[in-house]
Design a protein around this motif. Structure first.
Motif, PDB file in Angstrom:
ATOM      1  N   THR A 165      16.275   8.063   9.985  1.00 20.92           N
ATOM      2  CA  THR A 165      15.986   8.114   8.491  1.00 20.92           C
ATOM      3  C   THR A 165      16.928   8.584   7.702  1.00 20.92           C
ATOM      4  O   THR A 165      17.730   9.553   7.988  1.00 20.92           O
ATOM      5  N   SER A 166      17.234   8.083   6.499  1.00 20.65           N
ATOM      6  CA  SER A 166      18.395   8.167   5.769  1.00 20.65           C
ATOM      7  C   SER A 166      18.419   9.718   5.272  1.00 20.65           C
ATOM      8  O   SER A 166      17.075  10.334   4.929  1.00 20.65           O
ATOM      9  N   PRO A 167      19.344  10.485   5.122  1.00 26.39           N
ATOM     10  CA  PRO A 167      19.332  11.984   4.475  1.00 26.39           C
ATOM     11  C   PRO A 167      19.188  12.080   3.287  1.00 26.39           C
ATOM     12  O   PRO A 167      18.824  12.971   2.555  1.00 26.39           O
ATOM     13  N   THR A 168      19.138  10.644   2.574  1.00 26.96           N
ATOM     14  CA  THR A 168      18.825  10.891   1.239  1.00 26.96           C
ATOM     15  C   THR A 168      17.790   9.842   0.633  1.00 26.96           C
ATOM     16  O   THR A 168      17.608   9.145  -0.210  1.00 26.96           O
ATOM     17  N   GLN A 169      16.789   9.744   1.599  1.00 25.71           N
ATOM     18  CA  GLN A 169      15.745   8.796   1.667  1.00 25.71           C
ATOM     19  C   GLN A 169      14.994   8.714   0.233  1.00 25.71           C
ATOM     20  O   GLN A 169      14.571   7.441  -0.415  1.00 25.71           O
ATOM     21  N   ALA A 170      14.548   9.901  -0.197  1.00 26.29           N
ATOM     22  CA  ALA A 170      13.710   9.966  -1.604  1.00 26.29           C
ATOM     23  C   ALA A 170      14.401   9.436  -2.538  1.00 26.29           C
ATOM     24  O   ALA A 170      13.884   8.568  -3.290  1.00 26.29           O
ATOM     25  N   ALA A 171      15.373   9.728  -2.710  1.00 20.22           N
ATOM     26  CA  ALA A 171      16.462   9.177  -3.628  1.00 20.22           C
ATOM     27  C   ALA A 171      16.711   7.670  -3.692  1.00 20.22           C
ATOM     28  O   ALA A 171      16.734   6.938  -4.565  1.00 20.22           O
ATOM     29  N   ASP A 172      16.958   7.348  -2.323  1.00 20.38           N
ATOM     30  CA  ASP A 172      17.131   5.730  -2.049  1.00 20.38           C
ATOM     31  C   ASP A 172      15.900   4.995  -2.612  1.00 20.38           C
ATOM     32  O   ASP A 172      15.949   3.940  -3.369  1.00 20.38           O
ATOM     33  N   LEU A 173      14.592   5.267  -2.313  1.00 22.18           N
ATOM     34  CA  LEU A 173      13.373   4.869  -2.615  1.00 22.18           C
ATOM     35  C   LEU A 173      13.434   4.655  -4.369  1.00 22.18           C
ATOM     36  O   LEU A 173      12.938   3.961  -4.704  1.00 22.18           O
ATOM     37  N   ARG A 174      13.616   5.976  -5.009  1.00 20.63           N
ATOM     38  CA  ARG A 174      13.595   6.187  -6.197  1.00 20.63           C
ATOM     39  C   ARG A 174      14.449   5.143  -7.002  1.00 20.63           C
ATOM     40  O   ARG A 174      14.034   4.694  -8.035  1.00 20.63           O
ATOM     41  N   GLN A 175      15.753   4.992  -6.427  1.00 19.28           N
ATOM     42  CA  GLN A 175      16.754   4.085  -7.151  1.00 19.28           C
ATOM     43  C   GLN A 175      16.231   2.716  -6.996  1.00 19.28           C
ATOM     44  O   GLN A 175      16.363   2.021  -7.839  1.00 19.28           O
ATOM     45  N   HIS A 176      15.781   2.252  -5.705  1.00 20.80           N
ATOM     46  CA  HIS A 176      15.699   0.894  -5.644  1.00 20.80           C
ATOM     47  C   HIS A 176      14.565   0.346  -5.604  1.00 20.80           C
ATOM     48  O   HIS A 176      14.190  -0.952  -5.523  1.00 20.80           O
ATOM     49  N   ILE A 177      13.334   1.050  -5.595  1.00 24.51           N
ATOM     50  CA  ILE A 177      11.958   0.676  -6.141  1.00 24.51           C
ATOM     51  C   ILE A 177      11.629   1.374  -7.425  1.00 24.51           C
ATOM     52  O   ILE A 177      11.322   2.544  -7.245  1.00 24.51           O
ATOM     53  N   PRO A 178      11.640   0.697  -8.651  1.00 24.50           N
ATOM     54  CA  PRO A 178      11.121   1.548  -9.730  1.00 24.50           C
ATOM     55  C   PRO A 178       9.636   1.860  -9.769  1.00 24.50           C
ATOM     56  O   PRO A 178       8.848   1.146  -9.025  1.00 24.50           O
TER      57      PRO A 178
END
Length: 292
Positions: A165-178
């Motif tokens: 799992t990415s160490p920045t998964q929450a930020a990744d999701l928020r950035q790429h799925i609005p």
């Protein structure tokens, strides 16, 4: 929602630990200092006041670290059995159910990296005693291993992260799925963020964070090669890019880190390409043995 879309949601969310599955029955065993000897089969040990289901195979080899496998979210030791048994030809290999998974106790409340790390330390003490270990984790298990190793450099002498799992998964999701997303993408975003916030079976709160160095240990990072996340409508390509970037971030664990791609694998690399996973774990264990 179509059956295919629902299945993909389940798979993606398992990256963060949504599903829960059962494990085989085991016998009870206290984790006292006198019991810290090698065993094969499955036992329940006590870590503090909690009962933890542990499975081991293979015999200890002098000078060779014990391999400890960490399952992904929603999985248990049964999922790792094939990998564990194959690796056991080279030495002692163990796996365990985290609290809230398989046959281990349920957590009393929210878990943190600190509390789940204490369980891992208890397992290592039981199965390895004073010997060094190599941690090999899949998905959420890889994330836990990557967070644990920097604070336990005296014990952890190698890491294998299989589509961690990415160490920045929450930020990744928020950035790429609005937030304006609908349908499958919205469900993926909302369910995974809920799990990250501690609403999954393990109740593990998973904050984003920088990857800290774990010394000069050998580290193998393996990412999936079949772009299954691309099936998420509209946002899939961006999710695949973010996932790959997350894998590269794990290389900050060590100057001896190596990133490779399992060309024909989706998320479960050790199932889709078991020989590749076995070779990576054996290679890191061999290198760790030379350094010990």
């Amino acid at each position: 929602m179509s059956r295919k879309a629902s299945a993909l949601i389940a798979l993606c969310c398992a990256v963060a630990g949504v599903a829960l599955s059962a494990c085989d029955e085991a016998t009870e065993s206290e984790s006292s200092a006198e019991d810290r000897v090698a065993f094969t089969g499955t036992q329940k040990i006590k870590v503090g006041e909690r009962s933890v289901n542990v499975s081991c195979a293979g015999d200890p080899v002098e000078g060779r670290p014990v391999v400890v496998l960490l399952h992904g979210g929603g999985d248990d030791v049964g999922k790792l059995a094939g990998l564990q048994n194959t690796l056991a030809a080279q030495g002692q290999v163990c796996s365990y159910d985290r609290l809230g998974a398989g046959a281990s106790d349920q957590p009393d409340g929210p878990q943190s990296f600190e509390s789940t790390g204490k369980i891992l330390t208890g397992v290592i003490d039981r199965v390895a005693g004073g010997k060094p270990v190599v941690l090999a984790g899949h998905s959420l298990g890889g994330l836990i291993a990557g967070r644990y190793a920097p604070d336990h450099q005296d014990r952890v002498k190698g890491l294998v992260l299989m589509d961690a799992t990415s160490p920045t998964q929450a930020a990744d999701l928020r950035q790429h799925i609005p937030q304006s997303a609908t349908g499958m993408a919205a469900e993926l975003r909302d369910q995974t963020l809920a799990v990250i916030a501690g609403q999954g079976p393990e109740k593990l709160v998973v904050p984003d964070g920088e990857v800290r160095p774990a010394g000069t240990i050998p580290v193998e990072v393996i990412q999936h090669g079949k772009p299954y996340l691309a099936a998420v409508p509209e946002y899939g390509a961006a999710l695949e890019r973010a996932w790959s970037e997350g894998q590269r971030k794990w290389l900050a664990l060590s100057a001896r880190g190596n990133l490779s791609t399992a060309a024909t694998s989706e998320h479960y690399i050790y199932v889709d390409q078991p020989d590749l996973a076995v070779r990576a774990i054996q290679r890191v264990t061999d290198e760790a043995a030379k350094s010990s």
